[in-house]
Write an enzyme that holds these catalytic residues in place. Sequence first.
Site, PDB file in Angstrom:
ATOM      1  N   HIS A 284       0.839  -1.212   0.000  1.00 49.84           N
ATOM      2  CA  HIS A 284       0.000   0.000   0.000  1.00 49.84           C
ATOM      3  C   HIS A 284       0.871   1.260   0.000  1.00 49.84           C
ATOM      4  O   HIS A 284       0.604   2.214  -0.732  1.00 49.84           O
ATOM      5  CB  HIS A 284      -0.906   0.038   1.246  1.00 49.84           C
ATOM      6  CG  HIS A 284      -1.927  -1.047   1.322  1.00 49.84           C
ATOM      7  ND1 HIS A 284      -2.097  -1.830   2.437  1.00 49.84           N
ATOM      8  CD2 HIS A 284      -2.851  -1.492   0.413  1.00 49.84           C
ATOM      9  CE1 HIS A 284      -3.099  -2.688   2.236  1.00 49.84           C
ATOM     10  NE2 HIS A 284      -3.554  -2.520   1.022  1.00 49.84           N
TER      11      HIS A 284
ATOM     12  N   LYS B 254     -17.279  -6.732   5.635  1.00 53.61           N
ATOM     13  CA  LYS B 254     -16.071  -7.335   6.196  1.00 53.61           C
ATOM     14  C   LYS B 254     -15.986  -7.097   7.687  1.00 53.61           C
ATOM     15  O   LYS B 254     -16.261  -5.997   8.151  1.00 53.61           O
ATOM     16  CB  LYS B 254     -14.834  -6.697   5.547  1.00 53.61           C
ATOM     17  CG  LYS B 254     -14.519  -7.203   4.162  1.00 53.61           C
ATOM     18  CD  LYS B 254     -13.114  -6.711   3.775  1.00 53.61           C
ATOM     19  CE  LYS B 254     -12.704  -7.147   2.388  1.00 53.61           C
ATOM     20  NZ  LYS B 254     -11.399  -6.579   1.999  1.00 53.61           N
TER      21      LYS B 254
ATOM     22  N   ARG C 193      -1.747  -6.693  -8.209  1.00 54.39           N
ATOM     23  CA  ARG C 193      -0.686  -7.678  -7.950  1.00 54.39           C
ATOM     24  C   ARG C 193      -0.759  -8.829  -8.933  1.00 54.39           C
ATOM     25  O   ARG C 193       0.231  -9.255  -9.479  1.00 54.39           O
ATOM     26  CB  ARG C 193      -0.835  -8.241  -6.515  1.00 54.39           C
ATOM     27  CG  ARG C 193      -0.440  -7.283  -5.433  1.00 54.39           C
ATOM     28  CD  ARG C 193      -1.041  -7.681  -4.107  1.00 54.39           C
ATOM     29  NE  ARG C 193      -2.502  -7.579  -4.151  1.00 54.39           N
ATOM     30  CZ  ARG C 193      -3.298  -7.756  -3.125  1.00 54.39           C
ATOM     31  NH1 ARG C 193      -2.786  -8.111  -1.966  1.00 54.39           N
ATOM     32  NH2 ARG C 193      -4.593  -7.605  -3.231  1.00 54.39           N
TER      33      ARG C 193
ATOM     34  N   SER D 206      -2.860  -7.756   3.154  1.00 50.79           N
ATOM     35  CA  SER D 206      -3.256  -7.534   4.548  1.00 50.79           C
ATOM     36  C   SER D 206      -3.731  -8.833   5.174  1.00 50.79           C
ATOM     37  O   SER D 206      -3.460  -9.104   6.351  1.00 50.79           O
ATOM     38  CB  SER D 206      -4.385  -6.498   4.628  1.00 50.79           C
ATOM     39  OG  SER D 206      -3.957  -5.258   4.140  1.00 50.79           O
TER      40      SER D 206
HETATM   41  P1  ADP Z   1      -9.732  -3.761  -0.650  1.00 47.92           P
HETATM   42  O1  ADP Z   1     -10.485  -4.471   0.431  1.00 47.92           O
HETATM   43  O2  ADP Z   1     -10.373  -2.524  -1.166  1.00 47.92           O
HETATM   44  O3  ADP Z   1      -9.207  -4.642  -1.755  1.00 47.92           O
HETATM   45  P2  ADP Z   1      -7.053  -3.547   0.348  1.00 47.92           P
HETATM   46  O4  ADP Z   1      -6.633  -2.770   1.522  1.00 47.92           O
HETATM   47  O5  ADP Z   1      -6.829  -5.025   0.392  1.00 47.92           O
HETATM   48  O6  ADP Z   1      -8.515  -3.151   0.142  1.00 47.92           O
HETATM   49  O7  ADP Z   1      -6.349  -2.991  -0.949  1.00 47.92           O
HETATM   50  C1  ADP Z   1      -6.508  -1.659  -1.375  1.00 47.92           C
HETATM   51  C2  ADP Z   1      -5.866  -1.518  -2.744  1.00 47.92           C
HETATM   52  O8  ADP Z   1      -4.470  -1.779  -2.620  1.00 47.92           O
HETATM   53  C3  ADP Z   1      -6.374  -2.499  -3.800  1.00 47.92           C
HETATM   54  O9  ADP Z   1      -6.345  -1.839  -5.053  1.00 47.92           O
HETATM   55  C4  ADP Z   1      -5.358  -3.603  -3.769  1.00 47.92           C
HETATM   56  O10 ADP Z   1      -5.283  -4.314  -4.982  1.00 47.92           O
HETATM   57  C5  ADP Z   1      -4.095  -2.807  -3.505  1.00 47.92           C
HETATM   58  N1  ADP Z   1      -3.048  -3.594  -2.881  1.00 47.92           N
HETATM   59  C6  ADP Z   1      -3.143  -4.406  -1.814  1.00 47.92           C
HETATM   60  N2  ADP Z   1      -1.952  -4.977  -1.536  1.00 47.92           N
HETATM   61  C7  ADP Z   1      -1.083  -4.523  -2.481  1.00 47.92           C
HETATM   62  C8  ADP Z   1       0.294  -4.768  -2.778  1.00 47.92           C
HETATM   63  N3  ADP Z   1       1.025  -5.628  -2.057  1.00 47.92           N
HETATM   64  N4  ADP Z   1       0.848  -4.117  -3.822  1.00 47.92           N
HETATM   65  C9  ADP Z   1       0.093  -3.280  -4.560  1.00 47.92           C
HETATM   66  N5  ADP Z   1      -1.199  -3.013  -4.359  1.00 47.92           N
HETATM   67  C10 ADP Z   1      -1.793  -3.626  -3.330  1.00 47.92           C
END
Ligand code: ADP
Length: 164
Positions: free
Chosen positions: A19, A43, A92, A130
Site C-alpha cells: 500500500h 467485512k 498484484r 493484509s
Molecule cells: P480492498 O479491500 O479494497 O481490496 P485492500 O486494503 O486489500 O482493500 O487494498 C486496497 C488496494 O491496494 C487495492 O487496489 C489492492 O489491490 C491494492 N493492494 C493491496 N496490496 C497490495 C500490494 N502488495 N501491492 C500493490 N497493491 C496492493
Amino acid sequence: MKDTIWIYPGSFDPPTYGHVNIIERASKLCGHLIVAVLENYEKTSLFSVDERVNMLQEVVKGLDNVEVTSFSGLQVDFYKHKNASAVVRGLRTSGDFDYEVFLAHGIRMMDPDYEVVFLATESRYSCISSSAVRALAAFGGDVSAFVPSYVEKKVREKFKEKYL
Ligand code: ADP
C-alpha cells in the site's frame, strides 16, 4: 496532472509496504491524494477504522500532498463529493485485475466520469496482502518484511490485546 485530486480507497487492515508503495508513486502523479479507509459493512476487520486511519497517517507522514480519511457508503458518491478525477488501485495478480476491472465497469455505469488508474505493484511487494499479515501475526509470525515498523508494533499489540 498536478492540479488533480486522486483517491486511493481500501480496507488497509492493516496497511502494508505494498500500500505504501502505491501511495508514494500515486502522490507523484497527482496534485493531492486522498487515502480513504472504507467502512465496509461486509467485512469484519481486525483494526477499527480510526486505528487504520492512524496507522496510515503515521506511515505517510513525509508526503505533503497526501491526506488520510475514512468514508462509508458508495465509493462513487465519495468520489463526486471530493471532486476527484481518478481513483487509484494497485494490481498484484490477474485475480486483482479481473476483480478491479469488473468493479470499474460497474461503477462507470453509474458515473461515466469515474476513472480508475491502475498501478502495477513492484514485484517485491506482489506477495504481500493484509490478509496474509493478519494470518501470520495471529500465529506469532514475523511480519516485519510486510509492514512498516509502526504497523508491526500495532499488529503485535492487537494480537496481545485479543488473545492474552
Ligand atoms: P480492498 O479491500 O479494497 O481490496 P485492500 O486494503 O486489500 O482493500 O487494498 C486496497 C488496494 O491496494 C487495492 O487496489 C489492492 O489491490 C491494492 N493492494 C493491496 N496490496 C497490495 C500490494 N502488495 N501491492 C500493490 N497493491 C496492493
